[in-house]
Design a protein around this motif. Structure first.
Motif, PDB file in Angstrom:
ATOM      1  N   ASN A  18       0.808  -1.218   0.000  1.00 30.82           N
ATOM      2  CA  ASN A  18       0.000   0.000   0.000  1.00 30.82           C
ATOM      3  C   ASN A  18       0.843   1.272   0.000  1.00 30.82           C
ATOM      4  N   SER A  19       2.116   1.161   0.260  1.00 33.92           N
ATOM      5  CA  SER A  19       2.984   2.336   0.296  1.00 33.92           C
ATOM      6  C   SER A  19       4.408   1.913  -0.005  1.00 33.92           C
ATOM      7  N   ARG A  20       5.305   2.866  -0.089  1.00 33.23           N
ATOM      8  CA  ARG A  20       6.731   2.549  -0.190  1.00 33.23           C
ATOM      9  C   ARG A  20       7.191   1.935   1.124  1.00 33.23           C
ATOM     10  N   LEU A  21       8.333   1.288   1.104  1.00 41.96           N
ATOM     11  CA  LEU A  21       8.921   0.753   2.329  1.00 41.96           C
ATOM     12  C   LEU A  21       9.239   1.891   3.286  1.00 41.96           C
ATOM     13  N   MET A  22       8.727   1.825   4.483  1.00 44.94           N
ATOM     14  CA  MET A  22       8.919   2.895   5.465  1.00 44.94           C
ATOM     15  C   MET A  22      10.215   2.686   6.246  1.00 44.94           C
ATOM     16  N   LEU A  23      11.321   2.863   5.546  1.00 38.33           N
ATOM     17  CA  LEU A  23      12.651   2.754   6.145  1.00 38.33           C
ATOM     18  C   LEU A  23      13.528   3.829   5.522  1.00 38.33           C
ATOM     19  N   HIS A  24      14.165   4.637   6.387  1.00 43.44           N
ATOM     20  CA  HIS A  24      14.906   5.812   5.920  1.00 43.44           C
ATOM     21  C   HIS A  24      16.164   5.972   6.761  1.00 43.44           C
ATOM     22  N   ALA A  25      17.319   6.021   6.075  1.00 46.57           N
ATOM     23  CA  ALA A  25      18.597   6.244   6.763  1.00 46.57           C
ATOM     24  C   ALA A  25      18.699   7.726   7.115  1.00 46.57           C
ATOM     25  N   TYR A  26      18.288   8.064   8.333  1.00 46.58           N
ATOM     26  CA  TYR A  26      18.040   9.450   8.713  1.00 46.58           C
ATOM     27  C   TYR A  26      19.309  10.205   9.081  1.00 46.58           C
ATOM     28  N   GLU A  27      20.216   9.570   9.806  1.00 46.12           N
ATOM     29  CA  GLU A  27      21.424  10.256  10.285  1.00 46.12           C
ATOM     30  C   GLU A  27      22.661   9.423   9.987  1.00 46.12           C
ATOM     31  N   LEU A  28      23.753  10.117   9.691  1.00 49.84           N
ATOM     32  CA  LEU A  28      25.043   9.471   9.499  1.00 49.84           C
ATOM     33  C   LEU A  28      26.117  10.381  10.067  1.00 49.84           C
ATOM     34  N   HIS A  29      26.917   9.843  10.996  1.00 51.75           N
ATOM     35  CA  HIS A  29      27.982  10.612  11.647  1.00 51.75           C
ATOM     36  C   HIS A  29      29.295   9.848  11.506  1.00 51.75           C
ATOM     37  N   LEU A  30      30.389  10.553  11.305  1.00 52.88           N
ATOM     38  CA  LEU A  30      31.719   9.963  11.335  1.00 52.88           C
ATOM     39  C   LEU A  30      32.758  11.043  11.565  1.00 52.88           C
ATOM     40  N   ILE A  31      33.958  10.624  11.926  1.00 51.91           N
ATOM     41  CA  ILE A  31      35.102  11.523  12.040  1.00 51.91           C
ATOM     42  C   ILE A  31      35.900  11.429  10.737  1.00 51.91           C
ATOM     43  N   GLN A  32      36.079  12.563  10.074  1.00 51.78           N
ATOM     44  CA  GLN A  32      36.858  12.560   8.836  1.00 51.78           C
ATOM     45  C   GLN A  32      38.259  12.016   9.152  1.00 51.78           C
ATOM     46  N   PRO A  33      38.680  10.929   8.503  1.00 50.30           N
ATOM     47  CA  PRO A  33      39.909  10.246   8.934  1.00 50.30           C
ATOM     48  C   PRO A  33      41.191  11.054   8.786  1.00 50.30           C
ATOM     49  N   PHE A  34      41.204  12.066   7.928  1.00 50.00           N
ATOM     50  CA  PHE A  34      42.417  12.853   7.741  1.00 50.00           C
ATOM     51  C   PHE A  34      42.411  14.139   8.565  1.00 50.00           C
ATOM     52  N   THR A  35      41.294  14.843   8.573  1.00 45.76           N
ATOM     53  CA  THR A  35      41.226  16.108   9.319  1.00 45.76           C
ATOM     54  C   THR A  35      40.804  15.924  10.766  1.00 45.76           C
ATOM     55  N   LYS A  36      40.185  14.763  11.066  1.00 49.00           N
ATOM     56  CA  LYS A  36      39.643  14.438  12.399  1.00 49.00           C
ATOM     57  C   LYS A  36      38.481  15.347  12.794  1.00 49.00           C
ATOM     58  N   LYS A  37      37.862  15.992  11.821  1.00 48.46           N
ATOM     59  CA  LYS A  37      36.688  16.809  12.113  1.00 48.46           C
ATOM     60  C   LYS A  37      35.431  15.942  12.082  1.00 48.46           C
ATOM     61  N   LYS A  38      34.464  16.279  12.940  1.00 46.60           N
ATOM     62  CA  LYS A  38      33.227  15.514  12.997  1.00 46.60           C
ATOM     63  C   LYS A  38      32.313  15.902  11.841  1.00 46.60           C
ATOM     64  N   ILE A  39      31.804  14.903  11.149  1.00 45.92           N
ATOM     65  CA  ILE A  39      30.818  15.075  10.088  1.00 45.92           C
ATOM     66  C   ILE A  39      29.497  14.503  10.589  1.00 45.92           C
ATOM     67  N   ALA A  40      28.442  15.284  10.572  1.00 42.81           N
ATOM     68  CA  ALA A  40      27.124  14.806  11.008  1.00 42.81           C
ATOM     69  C   ALA A  40      26.087  15.342  10.041  1.00 42.81           C
ATOM     70  N   VAL A  41      25.356  14.450   9.399  1.00 43.72           N
ATOM     71  CA  VAL A  41      24.335  14.856   8.445  1.00 43.72           C
ATOM     72  C   VAL A  41      23.005  14.227   8.801  1.00 43.72           C
ATOM     73  N   SER A  42      21.936  14.892   8.423  1.00 38.88           N
ATOM     74  CA  SER A  42      20.569  14.374   8.512  1.00 38.88           C
ATOM     75  C   SER A  42      19.973  14.413   7.117  1.00 38.88           C
ATOM     76  N   ALA A  43      19.369  13.306   6.706  1.00 38.28           N
ATOM     77  CA  ALA A  43      18.766  13.228   5.386  1.00 38.28           C
ATOM     78  C   ALA A  43      17.302  13.647   5.491  1.00 38.28           C
ATOM     79  N   LEU A  44      17.025  14.863   5.082  1.00 40.90           N
ATOM     80  CA  LEU A  44      15.686  15.429   5.201  1.00 40.90           C
ATOM     81  C   LEU A  44      15.010  15.476   3.820  1.00 40.90           C
TER      82      LEU A  44
END
Length: 283
Positions: free
Chosen positions: A253-279
């Motif tokens: 009756n609908s699309r699959l209700m599964l969504h990869a909402y957030e992804l966080h990691l430390i950039q391996p070279f700069t060591k800066k935190k990357i945090a995104v939300s898929a809106l």
């Protein structure tokens, strides 16, 4: 291809060989090529593999085209790419539901990998770090070169890349829980997976309640492992399959209700935190 990376200020002192082999996971053959052609510079000067590097040093690495194996990717439509984060080495995009992550046949052109190849320059062809099911939407990480690919793979294996999913399940879930059930192949349907406590692979899913949605429940899921269809199989095993799941709930009756909402990691070279939300998310 040339990469210039400034080591973070708090980097421990180590040899060039240790940096390439242990931290950056450069394959032995590629290290040999770099050494014989003097393809590594520290602060602008050609150096030997036994020389030491430390925080704030600028490392320049020259990679030739034939150092790593290459493969042709058919170009798709770059207009279908929605970028959530991008730097010289990696890119995170928002995958639409109904789009495959990568082609299974060499002549396919309508997968996310094809479209991303069209978006990037020829010098930065994408490489798959992890996958999302065709029906699943949301944030997905790709390497832009084979230099960073094994580093991101190790981070994924060591659970250093945080991923949180939104899902909507049939029925009423009333409390947070952790599902720890092994998953294996379904012998009767090659498309499916099933709970297999004897011979399956370890699979752990953490579920937290977001809100009731009428007869359904909105939840967040976080994975300790990355088995195929893990969230779908685990929730179905509890009698709460995902809404819209054509394989595990016979619900079309609908699309699959599964969504990869957030992804966080430390950039391996700069060591800066990357945090995104898929809106936008599912709610």
């Amino acid at each position: 291809m040339k990469f210039t990376i400034t080591l973070p200020a708090n980097s421990p002192t180590k040899t060039v060989k240790e940096l390439l082999e242990e931290d950056w996971l450069v394959p032995r053959k590629v290290r040999h090529f770099i050494r014989t052609r003097k393809g590594i510079l520290v602060n602008g000067k050609i150096c030997h593999f036994q020389e030491q590097v430390r925080g704030n040093d600028e490392i320049t690495l020259v990679i030739e085209d034939n150092d790593y194996p290459t493969r042709a990717i058919q170009l798709g439509n770059k207009k279908l790419i929605t970028v959530l984060y991008e730097d010289e080495h990696l890119i995170i995009v928002n995958k639409p539901a109904g789009m495959k992550t990568h082609p299974n046949q060499p002549d396919e052109t309508d997968t996310l990998l094809n479209h991303l190849a069209a978006y990037l320059s020829p010098d930065n062809q994408p490489h798959v770090v992890h996958r999302l099911d065709k029906e699943t939407s949301g944030a997905i990480l790709f390497a832009k070169n084979q230099f960073i690919l094994p580093i991101l793979g190790r981070m994924l294996e060591k659970k250093e890349i945080y991923r949180r999913y939104q899902a909507i399940v049939h029925g009423q879930l009333t409390k947070d829980l952790t599902i720890n059930k092994k998953i294996g192949r379904d012998r009767h349907d090659r498309r499916k997976r099933r709970i297999d406590l004897k011979t399956g692979k370890s699979a752990i899913t953490h579920v937290s309640i977001a809100q009731p949605l009428g007869k359904n429940t909105a939840i967040y899921c976080r994975l300790d492992t990355g088995r195929t269809h893990q969230i779908r199989v685990h929730l179905a095993s509890l009698g709460h399959p995902l809404v819209g799941d054509p394989l595990y709930s016979k619900d079309s009756n609908s699309r699959l209700m599964l969504h990869a909402y957030e992804l966080h990691l430390i950039q391996p070279f700069t060591k800066k935190k990357i945090a995104v939300s898929a809106l936008p998310g599912l709610w």
